[in-house]
Each structure stands twice: as structure tokens, then as C-alpha cells.
Design an enzyme around this catalytic site. Sequence first.
Site, PDB file in Angstrom:
ATOM      1  N   LYS A 111      35.033  21.392  50.098  1.00 39.81           N
ATOM      2  CA  LYS A 111      35.920  20.255  49.881  1.00 39.81           C
ATOM      3  C   LYS A 111      35.848  19.300  51.084  1.00 39.81           C
ATOM      4  CE  LYS A 111      40.325  20.918  49.760  1.00 39.81           C
ATOM      5  NZ  LYS A 111      41.662  20.461  49.960  1.00 39.81           N
ATOM      6  N   LYS A 191      23.555  27.865  62.361  1.00 35.64           N
ATOM      7  CA  LYS A 191      23.450  28.977  61.412  1.00 35.64           C
ATOM      8  C   LYS A 191      22.517  28.582  60.260  1.00 35.64           C
ATOM      9  CE  LYS A 191      26.686  31.470  58.360  1.00 35.64           C
ATOM     10  NZ  LYS A 191      26.165  31.415  57.037  1.00 35.64           N
ATOM     11  N   LYS A 194      21.415  26.980  53.446  1.00 33.44           N
ATOM     12  CA  LYS A 194      20.831  26.011  52.535  1.00 33.44           C
ATOM     13  C   LYS A 194      21.532  24.661  52.675  1.00 33.44           C
ATOM     14  CE  LYS A 194      19.810  24.946  47.838  1.00 33.44           C
ATOM     15  NZ  LYS A 194      20.771  24.329  46.925  1.00 33.44           N
TER      16      LYS A 194
END
Length: 327
Positions: A111, A191, A194
Amino acid sequence: MISLSGIKPTSTPHIGNHLGMIEPAIALQDEYDCRYFIADYHAMTTVHDAAKMREYSHGIAAYFLAFGLDPKKSIFYRQSDLPQVTELMWILSCVTSMGLLERAHAWKAAKDRGNEGAELHGLFAYPVLMAADILIHDADVVPVGKDQVQHVEMTRDMAERFNFTFGETLKLPQARYSETLHTIPGLDGRKMSKSYGNTINLMYPPKKLKQQIMSIVTDSTPIDQPKDYANCNVYKLYKLFATPEQVREIEEKYRTPGFGYGHAKLELYNVLMEKTETPRKIYQDYMDHPDLLEDVLRDAADRARVKMDEVLERVRVAVGYRSRFAR
Ligand code: TRP
């Protein structure tokens, strides 16, 4: 003891998925009754392209098989082959408060980023479907990456609330994860994820894999100076795959002037290619023969269905629905 986990077919697995979940999950094969699945209902929150959904789903199945999942020992199925889970999801929805879901880190992060379908009810309800996946197997342990631990805790909350309301019915699962594997650095040192577009994907064709490795970010220490391996992303990744002997050797090279980051990257590439030689062949073979994958998945679905029906029956009776097996 039952080990259960799922992985979303939203891309080809990357090293973060590999070390965080795939490898540890497969390693439990001899010790546990393992049930793993392609979470294609979950992928529906972001993948709205039928061809991609099919391709990534097959890719995940081929990947697990390539890295040693034994389809006779373990059950490896596709979530959407067993829609029972959506029935349990609905029932759990009716004992799950909005407040619990609003506290989910994954949803809050999506969000805040303002993308990834955060406005969709599906993404908000995602933890309920995940709880259903787990509870419908009476799972004891859930091997996951650390980012999913909160979802397993929410699963326990839902099961407890259900049991409190309808009597002891659902088994409380335990997340299983490795603290040390939490931060696998991506190409840019953040980190690997994707959503950051900084992944390395072991099953990419060699040329593409090499391109990824060559784009790992390093500092600008000149080639004729010793280098600080401890803070180097290439070294950190190398260490995750190389033998202790190889690690000692490369540390020595970092200290030796003349050894550049380009050399280090090449060594990383070589180690990864060496490690994946056999899996690469198996992977390609399955990808060329999707019918073989479908056979594995169909057989697994038949076996998974038995347990799922049993738990769902217990739940149906607990809440006062007609037994599906009563006449
Ligand atoms: N949410 C998990 C992920 O994004 C995938 C998943 C779906 C899962 N259902 C699950 C993991 C059940 C463990 C158990 O990685």
C-alpha cells in the site's frame, strides 16, 4: 509430521527464494511428510496474464523437481487444482477481523509503495487464503522466508479464534525460518527482491545469468589496491554457494592487488554454473515437456485432496454444515 509451504508463480525463482525457502523446504523431505504447492491463487493478486500464469507455474514446478524434490516422497501440487481451499478461506474470513489484516506488513508495504494491487480486496485478504492453505493440511511446520513469518502467526490467530468459537478443530502450525538467510543481498546490495528488480535467477540461460552477475554493484577501489571483501556484494553472494576452501581462496585474492571485481564476478558466475549443471538439465527437460509436469501435478493433487477433504469435513461439521459424506 507435516511440512507445508507454497510459492507464488510471479516470476522465475531467484536466489532469495532459493536459499530462503526452496532449498530448506526440499531438505525436509526425508524427515517430514512434505506438501508444497504452486500458489497460483495468490499470484492472481498481481499476475493478470494467462500465458504468464501458465509459464511461471510450470517454471516453479520444474525448478523444484530440478533441485531435488522427489514427487514420490513429497506432494507437490498446484493450488488451483484443489479449490477446497477457497471454501475454507471463506469460513476463516468469518472469524478474521479487519484489524488483524490491516496489521499485515506485506499488505502495508504494498500500500505504501502504491502499487502491486494494494487496492484489491484479494491482496488484503491474502493472509486468509494463506491460512487456509496451511490449516487445510493440519500442517505442523511451515518453512518460509522471514518475510512470511507474520502470515504464519496470523494463521495461528485465525485457528485459535476458530477453535475458541467452534471447538478444537484446527491444528496450530509453527513457522520455520532461518535468521541468517534473511538478508541475501541483491545486485544493488539491498535485500534481493523481485519488487526491487535486483535479483539473480539461477535458471536463467547462461548469458542472461552472466549479465545479472556483471551488474552487481561494487565500490570503486582501483584494481591495483587490496579490496575489502567483507563489504563486497559479490563476495557475500559467493560465500553462500562456494565451499569453505573456495571462500578462503577468494579472500586471499581480494587482498592481492591486481584482482578486480570483474574477476570476482567471473568466479561467482563459475561457481553458480557448476552448482547448477545437473539442475539446469532437468529444468530444461521439464520445461520442454510440460505434459510431464502436468502428470506430476495431477498425481500430487489426487494425494493432497485426501487430507484436504478430511480437514474440510471436520470444519463443515464443526460450524453446522451438512457433512459432505452424509447421505
Ligand atoms: N505468501 C507466500 C509468499 O509470498 C506464498 C504462500 C502462499 C505460502 N500460501 C502459503 C507460504 C502457505 C507458506 C504456506 O512467499
